[in-house]
Design a protein around this motif. Structure first.
Motif, PDB file in Angstrom:
ATOM      1  N   LEU A 250      20.929 -33.098  23.602  1.00  7.10           N
ATOM      2  CA  LEU A 250      21.328 -32.665  24.942  1.00  7.10           C
ATOM      3  C   LEU A 250      21.201 -31.150  25.072  1.00  7.10           C
ATOM      4  O   LEU A 250      20.675 -30.645  26.082  1.00  7.10           O
ATOM      5  CB  LEU A 250      22.754 -33.123  25.221  1.00  7.10           C
ATOM      6  CG  LEU A 250      23.329 -32.828  26.601  1.00  7.10           C
ATOM      7  CD1 LEU A 250      24.319 -33.910  27.016  1.00  7.10           C
ATOM      8  CD2 LEU A 250      24.037 -31.465  26.661  1.00  7.10           C
TER       9      LEU A 250
ATOM     10  N   GLY B  53      24.304 -34.667  20.702  1.00  6.88           N
ATOM     11  CA  GLY B  53      24.671 -33.406  21.336  1.00  6.88           C
ATOM     12  C   GLY B  53      23.620 -32.339  21.111  1.00  6.88           C
ATOM     13  O   GLY B  53      23.356 -31.515  21.999  1.00  6.88           O
TER      14      GLY B  53
ATOM     15  N   TYR C  90      30.247 -31.995  25.796  1.00  2.90           N
ATOM     16  CA  TYR C  90      29.248 -31.091  25.218  1.00  2.90           C
ATOM     17  C   TYR C  90      28.868 -29.992  26.207  1.00  2.90           C
ATOM     18  O   TYR C  90      28.773 -28.813  25.841  1.00  2.90           O
ATOM     19  CB  TYR C  90      28.001 -31.866  24.794  1.00  2.90           C
ATOM     20  CG  TYR C  90      28.049 -32.309  23.360  1.00  2.90           C
ATOM     21  CD1 TYR C  90      27.627 -31.476  22.333  1.00  2.90           C
ATOM     22  CD2 TYR C  90      28.540 -33.562  23.024  1.00  2.90           C
ATOM     23  CE1 TYR C  90      27.687 -31.871  21.015  1.00  2.90           C
ATOM     24  CE2 TYR C  90      28.610 -33.968  21.700  1.00  2.90           C
ATOM     25  CZ  TYR C  90      28.176 -33.118  20.705  1.00  2.90           C
ATOM     26  OH  TYR C  90      28.251 -33.511  19.395  1.00  2.90           O
ATOM     27  N   ARG C  91      28.653 -30.363  27.448  1.00  2.00           N
ATOM     28  CA  ARG C  91      28.260 -29.351  28.440  1.00  2.00           C
ATOM     29  C   ARG C  91      29.353 -28.297  28.610  1.00  2.00           C
ATOM     30  O   ARG C  91      29.048 -27.112  28.754  1.00  2.00           O
ATOM     31  CB  ARG C  91      27.955 -30.034  29.771  1.00  2.00           C
ATOM     32  CG  ARG C  91      26.707 -30.922  29.731  1.00  2.00           C
ATOM     33  CD  ARG C  91      26.416 -31.566  31.071  1.00  2.00           C
ATOM     34  NE  ARG C  91      25.226 -32.383  31.018  1.00  2.00           N
ATOM     35  CZ  ARG C  91      25.216 -33.725  31.141  1.00  2.00           C
ATOM     36  NH1 ARG C  91      26.359 -34.375  31.362  1.00  2.00           N
ATOM     37  NH2 ARG C  91      24.085 -34.395  31.055  1.00  2.00           N
TER      38      ARG C  91
ATOM     39  N   PHE D  20      27.724 -41.088  21.059  1.00  4.74           N
ATOM     40  CA  PHE D  20      28.520 -39.865  20.938  1.00  4.74           C
ATOM     41  C   PHE D  20      29.869 -40.245  20.320  1.00  4.74           C
ATOM     42  O   PHE D  20      30.363 -41.355  20.531  1.00  4.74           O
ATOM     43  CB  PHE D  20      28.764 -39.224  22.295  1.00  4.74           C
ATOM     44  CG  PHE D  20      27.538 -38.623  22.924  1.00  4.74           C
ATOM     45  CD1 PHE D  20      27.212 -37.293  22.727  1.00  4.74           C
ATOM     46  CD2 PHE D  20      26.704 -39.385  23.726  1.00  4.74           C
ATOM     47  CE1 PHE D  20      26.091 -36.727  23.321  1.00  4.74           C
ATOM     48  CE2 PHE D  20      25.583 -38.840  24.322  1.00  4.74           C
ATOM     49  CZ  PHE D  20      25.275 -37.508  24.114  1.00  4.74           C
TER      50      PHE D  20
ATOM     51  N   GLN E 284      28.960 -36.648  27.287  1.00  7.90           N
ATOM     52  CA  GLN E 284      27.969 -35.589  27.525  1.00  7.90           C
ATOM     53  C   GLN E 284      28.612 -34.369  28.174  1.00  7.90           C
ATOM     54  O   GLN E 284      28.296 -33.228  27.820  1.00  7.90           O
ATOM     55  CB  GLN E 284      26.850 -36.126  28.416  1.00  7.90           C
ATOM     56  CG  GLN E 284      25.998 -37.194  27.769  1.00  7.90           C
ATOM     57  CD  GLN E 284      25.022 -37.824  28.742  1.00  7.90           C
ATOM     58  OE1 GLN E 284      25.287 -37.904  29.953  1.00  7.90           O
ATOM     59  NE2 GLN E 284      23.896 -38.301  28.244  1.00  7.90           N
TER      60      GLN E 284
ATOM     61  N   ARG F 243      28.803 -40.331  30.369  1.00  6.21           N
ATOM     62  CA  ARG F 243      28.843 -39.041  31.073  1.00  6.21           C
ATOM     63  C   ARG F 243      29.999 -38.191  30.571  1.00  6.21           C
ATOM     64  O   ARG F 243      29.851 -36.973  30.389  1.00  6.21           O
ATOM     65  CB  ARG F 243      28.965 -39.246  32.581  1.00  6.21           C
ATOM     66  CG  ARG F 243      29.080 -37.911  33.305  1.00  6.21           C
ATOM     67  CD  ARG F 243      29.035 -37.996  34.793  1.00  6.21           C
ATOM     68  NE  ARG F 243      29.062 -36.654  35.352  1.00  6.21           N
ATOM     69  CZ  ARG F 243      28.959 -36.380  36.645  1.00  6.21           C
ATOM     70  NH1 ARG F 243      28.800 -37.353  37.521  1.00  6.21           N
ATOM     71  NH2 ARG F 243      28.990 -35.132  37.066  1.00  6.21           N
TER      72      ARG F 243
END
Length: 278
Positions: free
Chosen positions: A92, A89, A65-66, A37, A62, A59
């Motif tokens: 994910l 991404g 992105y979340r 990432f 990620q 994490r």
């Protein structure tokens, strides 16, 4: 507005700083961007009082992105990511947010090749749900009203023309579609931000990152017809964790550590900007 045919689009021009950083230099392979990432991370769920692991770093990437994907909503529709990098991404989003289909767009052909390699199994397993396309944020090779949401994670600091990006976002989104952009911008009202950031940070001095107040993006989205334009600082969830991670690799006083200093001096901040196409 006419639909754009990807087959008819010429290769986009790439600024030299962007070409080198995301091509031959391959920023995704730099250890500070663990896991492939390419973002500073959203560290809210990570305990910064203990030593950080590579798992914590991944994490954080990620979770950024979340945070953005939560802002555009879950499930069902067609999504597009602008500045998709290695496409992790996109993967994910496909796994956790269940869009019907997702398109990753990147301006750099080497990045797209890496994205296709990194996601080869997923592309083979889900050929109708994932694709990668070469294109610039300001001239997307995508059809009119083709998507339900558009998002971008830490790429807008490179976009040379925010109004053109906003117009393209409005064009490719369906009525009711959502846009979410997260990146770093200069703080509204900061004095001489371009000069001060160039003095602190090599990425601004080289021209890789462009110093602009976040209001430029909000104004561009409003001018393109978006409504409910909202800008939220997420700096407290980004900068302290990013600096803690950088401390593993960079000594105090080296330029990457000045991101935290720029935030503390209220020159630079990290934002989430969201809007709706009527």
């Amino acid at each position: 507005m006419s639909s754009a045919n990807p087959a008819e689009q010429p290769a986009p021009a790439v600024r030299p700083e962007v070409w080198e950083t995301y091509g031959p230099a391959d920023l995704s392979a730099v250890p500070v961007f663990a896991g492939g990432f390419i973002n500073f991370g959203y560290w809210r769920a990570v305990d910064l009082e203990r030593p950080l692991s590579q798992g914590d770093r991944i994490r954080s990437e990620q979770d950024l992105y979340r945070h953005v994907l939560d802002a555009v909503g879950r499930g069902g529709g067609r999504a597009v990511e602008i500045g998709c990098g290695l496409g992790l991404g996109c993967a994910l989003a496909l796994e956790e947010y269940e869009p019907a289909q997702i398109t990753g767009v990147d301006i750099h052909p080497q990045q797209l090749q890496r994205a296709r390699e990194a996601n080869a199994r997923l592309l083979e397993a889900e050929p109708d749900r994932l694709r990668f396309v070469l294109g610039a944020a300001e001239s997307l090779p995508l059809g009119d009203s083709a998507f339900d949401c558009l998002y971008s994670v830490e790429a807008a600091q490179h976009f040379p023309d925010l109004p053109a990006f906003a117009r393209e976002a409005a064009r490719v989104l369906r009525p009711g579609g959502r846009v979410a952009v997260t990146s770093f911008f200069s703080v509204e009202g900061a004095s001489a931000p371009a000069e001060r950031l160039a003095g602190l940070l090599d990425s601004f001095a080289s021209g890789l990152d462009i110093a602009r107040p976040v209001s430029r993006l909000g104004e561009a989205l409003a001018a393109a017809g978006f409504t409910d334009v909202r800008t939220t600082s997420i700096g407290p969830q980004v900068w302290p964790g990013w600096d803690r991670w950088l401390a593993r690799l960079w000594e105090p006083g080296t330029w990457p550590r000045n991101f935290l200093a720029a935030w503390e001096q209220q020159i630079l901040d990290y934002y989430l900007v969201t809007a709706t196409r009527p």
